[in-house]
Structure formats: structure tokens, C-alpha cells
Motif scaffolding. Sequence first.
Motif, short mmCIF file in Angstrom:
data_model
loop_
_atom_site.label_atom_id
_atom_site.label_comp_id
_atom_site.label_asym_id
_atom_site.label_seq_id
_atom_site.Cartn_x
_atom_site.Cartn_y
_atom_site.Cartn_z
N VAL A 40 0.60 -1.29 0.07
CA VAL A 40 -0.01 -0.02 0.09
C VAL A 40 0.73 1.24 0.08
N PHE A 41 2.07 1.21 0.53
CA PHE A 41 2.93 2.36 0.64
C PHE A 41 3.93 2.40 -0.43
N GLY A 42 3.92 1.60 -1.56
CA GLY A 42 4.73 1.16 -2.42
C GLY A 42 5.12 2.63 -2.99
N THR A 43 6.40 2.81 -3.35
CA THR A 43 6.80 4.10 -4.08
C THR A 43 7.73 3.69 -5.21
N PHE A 44 8.04 4.59 -6.27
CA PHE A 44 9.23 4.32 -7.32
C PHE A 44 10.59 4.57 -6.76
N ASP A 45 11.48 3.73 -7.13
CA ASP A 45 12.90 4.34 -6.85
C ASP A 45 13.29 4.70 -8.12
N GLU A 46 13.57 6.15 -8.07
CA GLU A 46 13.94 6.88 -9.33
C GLU A 46 15.12 6.29 -9.89
N GLN A 47 16.25 6.06 -8.92
CA GLN A 47 17.36 5.84 -9.51
C GLN A 47 17.32 4.39 -10.07
N ALA A 48 16.62 3.47 -9.46
CA ALA A 48 16.74 2.18 -10.10
C ALA A 48 16.00 2.36 -11.73
N ILE A 49 14.84 3.10 -11.72
CA ILE A 49 14.24 3.32 -12.85
C ILE A 49 15.24 3.93 -14.04
N GLN A 50 16.02 4.75 -13.48
CA GLN A 50 16.80 5.66 -14.46
C GLN A 50 17.88 4.44 -14.86
N ARG A 51 18.58 3.73 -14.20
CA ARG A 51 19.41 2.90 -14.40
C ARG A 51 18.73 1.64 -15.50
N GLY A 52 17.38 1.27 -15.03
CA GLY A 52 16.59 0.34 -15.85
C GLY A 52 16.30 0.80 -17.32
N LEU A 53 16.09 2.17 -17.31
CA LEU A 53 16.22 2.69 -18.58
C LEU A 53 17.36 2.53 -19.59
N GLN A 54 18.21 2.68 -18.92
CA GLN A 54 19.77 2.44 -19.66
C GLN A 54 19.88 0.78 -20.09
N VAL A 55 19.32 0.03 -19.30
CA VAL A 55 19.27 -1.41 -19.54
C VAL A 55 18.53 -1.48 -20.80
N TYR A 56 17.21 -0.99 -20.75
CA TYR A 56 16.34 -1.29 -21.82
C TYR A 56 16.96 -0.55 -23.14
#
Length: 253
Positions: A40-56
Motif C-alpha cells: 500500500v505504501f509502495g513508491t518508485f525508486d527513481e535511481q533504479a528506474i533511471q538505471r533500468g532505462l539504460q538497460v532497456y
Amino acid sequence: MKLHLACITLICATLLGAQALAASAHQEHPRQLKWEFDGVFGTFDEQAIQRGLQVYKQVCASCHGLTRVAFRELTKVGFSENEVAKLASDYTFTDGPNDDGDMFERPGRASDKFPAPYANENAARSINNGAYPPDLSLMVKARPDGANYVYSLLTGYKDAGDTPVGDGQYYNPYFPGGLLSMAPPLMDDMVEYQDGTKASMDQMARDVVSFLQWAAEPEMQERKRMGIKVMLFLFVFTILFYIAKKRVWADLH
Ligand code: HEC
């Protein structure tokens, strides 16, 4: 009594049948990870998302499109408008027709969406052993337990053992049926992260899943916050109404 026995036999047979079916499908349950965006309290980890974009971009984009995500949405996960414009302009789009009726090529803009890597499905299949690499925009929502599934798939390739494997196929127990036409896409240190994080296979898989989770449901964080506000609101109102009810009925006790 006889009827009871018959019922029990029938239930047992059904259960055994279901088990046999599940076993024959060769699909393991995804590994269960702890994600920032869970609960319920889930948030996004911006650093992980930015790294994930690089992998994508550096690994998956050569085969998989992400055609529902516009570049400008990346400003919501910590990229500046300039960074987004730069990223978009690395891609070339066919646009038009111009005043002469001709199509022309132009660099991408923030309002464009990530392009698909192939001109059409047939082109994609002819290069990928007849299989179609699906668009990843909604992948995490399209599969049961999506985040854990995609993570397990990316990190779960195994030796096939006795299972016969066809040309251009790979064994992965997390994929339904166990055989798929995607070669293991991740290897340690395949990308070089700008924030210095070590790019192990596990790390890259986690990051690209965080990115795909965000891509599939960018409004998740607001939705969960709104849910919590609504619950608080209802809670306070319940108390107020309880007190009001006590007062209104006080004389009748
Ligand atoms: C060389 C091409 C190629 C690359 C690179 C690649 N994939 Fe795939 N991928 C495929 C193909 C082909 C399929 C379809 C496989 C099949 O159906 O047998 C697929 C299928 C998938 C699926 C769908 C599985 C399902 O349940 O249907 C996911 C999820 C996926 N890939 C994620 C990724 C991610 C994430 C990356 C980057 C880390 C990546 N892929 C890199 C070719 C690729």
C-alpha cells in the motif's frame, strides 16, 4: 456412504489431474522479490528506474519496442527537460508528408514515443526464429505476478537437461512450456552505470523490471497515496459520525 466415497475419489482425481497438468506445463513459480513499489505504501525508486532505462535502451531495445511510453514522461522520474530532449533526438522518426507530399526523416522530440525496432511483425519474426518479441510497455501488467515473472525470466535460464531444445531455442523453466526464442539477454557488466552501481546480471534485471513497472503503471504512486488519503478521510468521518450518533440518541437511553 457410497456417495461420499465417490465424491472423495472424484476430488482426489481432479486434484491429481490438475497437478499433473501443472507439472507438464514445465513452469516454475516466479521467485518472490521485495520491491520498493510493492504494498500500500509502495513508491518508485527513481535511481533504479533511471538505471533500468539504460538497460532497456542498451540491451532490450534492439528487439523490443516500448511504443506506449512518450519520452517526456521521463521528466516524472528525475530527468530534466534538456536530458529528455537529448535522449529523444538520438532517435530518428519518419514524418510527413511535407508540402511536396514526401515523407521525411527528423530527429525525435519529447512528445514522440519510444519507437519499435522492426518495421512490422513479420520482419521481427523473420529475425527471431519465428518468435515475436512483444512490446514491453505493458508487459509487467500483462503477466501474472509480472515484476517477479520478468525478473525470474531474465535471470532464470538453465541447462536444459533431458528436455529436447530446438534450433534457436533456450531453456528457461519460468517460461510457459520451458522453451523460448530469446537468448539470455543479460550478462554481468553488460552496461556501465553512470551512478557507479555494479552492473551484475541480478542488478540489471531488478533495474529493468523497476523501469518496466513504472512504464506500465506510471500513476501507481499517486493512486496509492490517494488511497491512503481516502482511508484516513473515511476513518476520521467514521469517528465524527459515531460521536454525532451518540449525541443524537443520548436522550433515548
Ligand atoms: C535478440 C533479441 C532480444 C533481446 C535483446 C531481448 N529479447 Fe526479450 N524476447 C525476444 C524474443 C524473440 C521473445 C519471444 C520469445 C518466445 O516467444 O519464444 C522475447 C520475449 C520476451 C518476454 C516475454 C515473455 C513472455 O512471457 O511472453 C519478455 C518479458 C522479454 N522478452 C523481456 C526482455 C528484456 C527485459 C530484455 C532486455 C533485458 C530483452 N527481452 C531482450 C528477443 C529479445
